[in-house]
Scaffold this motif. Sequence first.
Motif, mmCIF file in Angstrom:
data_model
loop_
_atom_site.group_PDB
_atom_site.id
_atom_site.type_symbol
_atom_site.label_atom_id
_atom_site.label_comp_id
_atom_site.label_asym_id
_atom_site.label_seq_id
_atom_site.Cartn_x
_atom_site.Cartn_y
_atom_site.Cartn_z
ATOM 1 N N ALA A 19 39.867 35.983 44.773
ATOM 2 C CA ALA A 19 38.769 35.065 44.496
ATOM 3 C C ALA A 19 37.757 35.164 45.629
ATOM 4 O O ALA A 19 38.090 35.584 46.744
ATOM 5 C CB ALA A 19 39.271 33.625 44.353
ATOM 6 N N VAL A 20 36.525 34.774 45.336
ATOM 7 C CA VAL A 20 35.458 34.818 46.339
ATOM 8 C C VAL A 20 35.567 33.593 47.247
ATOM 9 O O VAL A 20 35.675 32.463 46.780
ATOM 10 C CB VAL A 20 34.081 34.860 45.663
ATOM 11 N N GLY A 51 27.831 30.314 42.581
ATOM 12 C CA GLY A 51 26.831 30.521 43.613
ATOM 13 C C GLY A 51 27.374 31.239 44.829
ATOM 14 O O GLY A 51 28.581 31.265 45.079
ATOM 15 N N LEU A 52 26.474 31.787 45.615
ATOM 16 C CA LEU A 52 26.796 32.447 46.879
ATOM 17 C C LEU A 52 25.967 31.818 48.000
ATOM 18 O O LEU A 52 24.880 31.292 47.736
ATOM 19 C CB LEU A 52 26.511 33.955 46.802
ATOM 20 N N PRO A 53 26.428 31.868 49.242
ATOM 21 C CA PRO A 53 25.646 31.304 50.348
ATOM 22 C C PRO A 53 24.266 31.922 50.432
ATOM 23 O O PRO A 53 24.107 33.147 50.324
ATOM 24 C CB PRO A 53 26.491 31.667 51.581
ATOM 25 N N TRP A 57 35.194 44.231 39.101
ATOM 26 C CA TRP A 57 34.583 43.720 40.318
ATOM 27 C C TRP A 57 34.909 44.547 41.560
ATOM 28 O O TRP A 57 35.189 44.032 42.614
ATOM 29 C CB TRP A 57 34.988 42.259 40.548
ATOM 30 N N GLY A 58 34.806 45.848 41.444
ATOM 31 C CA GLY A 58 35.088 46.722 42.571
ATOM 32 C C GLY A 58 33.891 46.985 43.472
ATOM 33 O O GLY A 58 33.970 47.807 44.388
ATOM 34 N N GLN A 59 32.796 46.281 43.241
ATOM 35 C CA GLN A 59 31.590 46.516 44.041
ATOM 36 C C GLN A 59 31.804 46.043 45.481
ATOM 37 O O GLN A 59 32.690 45.234 45.767
ATOM 38 C CB GLN A 59 30.392 45.781 43.429
ATOM 39 N N PRO A 78 29.926 40.651 46.064
ATOM 40 C CA PRO A 78 30.236 39.915 44.832
ATOM 41 C C PRO A 78 29.027 39.426 44.043
ATOM 42 O O PRO A 78 29.172 38.544 43.193
ATOM 43 C CB PRO A 78 31.058 38.736 45.363
ATOM 44 N N GLU A 79 27.831 39.960 44.287
ATOM 45 C CA GLU A 79 26.651 39.459 43.590
ATOM 46 C C GLU A 79 26.773 39.583 42.066
ATOM 47 O O GLU A 79 26.430 38.660 41.317
ATOM 48 C CB GLU A 79 25.388 40.193 44.074
#
Length: 216
Positions: A134-135, A212-214, A197-199, A202-203
Amino acid sequence: MGTPSDHGRLAEHVEELLAVDGPLPILEAGHPVLRRVAEPFDGQLAPALLARFVEALRRTMHAAPGVGLAAPQVGVGLRIAVIEDPAPVPEEVRAARGRVPQPFRVLVNPSYEPVGDGRAAFFEGCLSVPGWQAVVARHAEVRLRALDPEGQAVDEVFSGWPARIVQHETDHLDGVLYLDRAEPRSLASSRAMTQWWGQATPERAAEELGFGLPGA
């Protein structure tokens, strides 16, 4: 500080763990030991036993494989963790995550504090939560204070992926799992991680899974 009898029981427990050849069993989420605040190390294990226990943690971490392991994850409620990361990742991942090789380290009674306000979010996993990632948004840079096994002070600033490892393992000693800090909508199985999701960042996952992301 525990009593001599408490120390003796803990030492006996560690001796029992070390009596079995091979890696130590890693406890999984749901075990109560993983939710307890670990006891500060103050000599509960004699130097020779401590050295054997640290070596067992190292072997277990390598066998898993992982880049960190805390004593509670093998059922020992002491503030001891080991970390090591050869960082065998592509250059794109190294640059995006700040993942650089880290030598083997033993952290005794570690604590951390943020340096600055920067935060970074990436998928993260845990040996005690197998099969899932998880992110987690964490401090981008932290100051670590700890002791080494000989009792010498460690005071060092970590950034990038090494800072994430320090935070993750120290959290274990406070009864905190990475899931407690994770974005719930990002939770993904290992199969989904491989498929989707191997990038390096995590965008894409944030956009498609709806979290959301920071700084976004």
